[in-house]
Design an enzyme around this catalytic site. Structure first.
Site, PDB file in Angstrom:
ATOM      1  CG  HIS A  98      -0.471   0.341   2.499  1.00 41.75           C
ATOM      2  ND1 HIS A  98      -0.124  -0.612   3.428  1.00 41.75           N
ATOM      3  CD2 HIS A  98      -0.237   1.531   3.099  1.00 41.75           C
ATOM      4  CE1 HIS A  98       0.294  -0.024   4.530  1.00 41.75           C
ATOM      5  NE2 HIS A  98       0.236   1.293   4.355  1.00 41.75           N
ATOM      6  CG  ASP A 128      -0.113  -3.881   2.685  1.00 40.68           C
ATOM      7  OD1 ASP A 128       0.142  -3.420   1.554  1.00 40.68           O
ATOM      8  OD2 ASP A 128      -0.255  -3.164   3.691  1.00 40.68           O
ATOM      9  CB  SER A 202       3.295   1.953   5.793  1.00 43.22           C
ATOM     10  OG  SER A 202       2.053   2.191   6.379  1.00 43.22           O
TER      11      SER A 202
END
Length: 347
Positions: A98, A128, A202
């Site tokens: 992402h 992911d 992230s």
């Protein structure tokens, strides 16, 4: 972030004995030696996205998206930022899908401040995870995978990343729980961490005290969008297998039936098919809307996530044997599993 708001009320009564050091308890006097060892392999990742591209689904860490800043022949573009870590001297970097999945341009910032363009080597939406590559013209420092199966609730961890696009930062905490499911996808099996993790973290790593990566920081659950000490990391034992496949092949071929699914309202075992794609494997096998899948290859299917996981885990082209309930009639049906399209939303 999720629309739901979470309020946690805690009451803590600590007996004096709990505050006394216990035999064998080794609290780090400083994380500085560990930080010095792993910092050179941590990178910041800046991406340029075409406006209107798919945004990360909650509860993924929000990317630091600015308002459209520039216009090109293709239209307005947005800026976003995330984190990553180098796993080979040749410049292969692990991050989240992402973070880079919709990037038109990727720039990696090394620990020494050097900025280099990167290209995507491979990505997997269901876990992911993604791999990008930079060419630095020299061997780069890198970190190694650890064994997440050896990590226990209460073990110390060190999390690293690029929060709010401020640059490499470190936070410390413990593993709060293992095997967490947060409704993020069929492969939910996160390590829950209490180290502060914020937007921009992230794709960053969490380390054990030996400097080995035991998780890839991926998600937070928060009512505010910032850290409340509930972060989630993909365990290294899952991530390293996916990353190895992405490096070798660029993608993970996932099984697909071409159906929309829902749990039964009664909470009973089985998964209802709420929609069938006309040209998908399920339609070719004779499945119909309203059918309830009870089992795959004699293994019970208790909910929609279990069905997605079971189908996505088998190679396309496999023949799966289903047990179906159609208006009270129980029968068997075989289906040739197709290859999952790039976009999520059906199974």
């Amino acid at each position: 972030m999720p629309a739901r708001r979470r309020a946690i009320i805690t009451a803590l009564v600590v007996a004096p004995a709990i505050l006394r050091p216990q035999r064998g308890f080794a609290m780090p006097s400083s994380f500085a030696p560990l930080v010095r060892r792993v910092a050179p392999a941590i990178v910041g990742i800046s991406v340029t996205q075409v406006a209107g591209a798919r945004k990360p689904s909650p509860p993924h860490l929000p990317r630091r998206n600015a308002q459209p800043q520039e216009f090109t022949g293709g239209g307005a573009v947005n800026k976003a930022a995330g984190s990553g870590f180098i796993v080979t001297a040749s410049g292969i970097i692990v991050t989240n899908n992402h973070v880079v999945g919709d990037a038109a341009r990727i720039i990696v910032t090394l620990d020494d401040g050097q900025r280099l363009p990167a290209r995507i080597i491979g990505a997997d939406q269901l876990t992911d995870l993604a791999v990008v590559k930079i060419d630095a013209g020299r061997n780069l420092p890198f970190v190694r995978w650890g064994n997440s199966a050896h990590m226990a609730v209460g073990d110390w961890i060190l999390a690293a990343g690029n929060p709010f696009d401020l640059g490499t930062s470190f936070t410390a905490g413990i593993i709060s729980a293992r095997g967490r499911e947060i409704g993020d996808g069929p492969f939910d099996h996160f390590l829950q961490l209490d180290a502060p993790i914020n937007p921009g973290n992230s794709g960053g790593p969490s380390f054990d005290m030996n400097g080995h990566v035991i998780g890839v920081n991926t998600a937070i659950v928060s009512p505010s969008g910032g850290s409340v000490g509930i972060g989630f990391a993909v365990p290294s034992n899952m991530a390293r297998r996916i990353i190895a496949a992405l490096i070798a092949h660029g993608s993970i071929p996932r099984g697909w039936l071409g159906v929309s699914v829902a749990d039964l309202p009664s909470g009973a075992a089985g998964v209802e098919l709420t929609g069938i794609e006309s040209d998908g494997p399920a339609a070719r096998a004779g499945l119909e809307p309203g059918d309830v899948i009870l089992a795959i290859n004699r293994l019970p299917v208790n909910d929609a996530s279990a069905l997605i996981r079971a189908v996505a885990s088998v190679p396309p082209g496999s023949i799966e044997h289903l047990r179906i309930n159609r208006n009270g009639r129980i029968f068997g049906l075989s289906v040739v599993v197709g290859r999952r399209p790039a976009e999520l939303g059906s199974d």
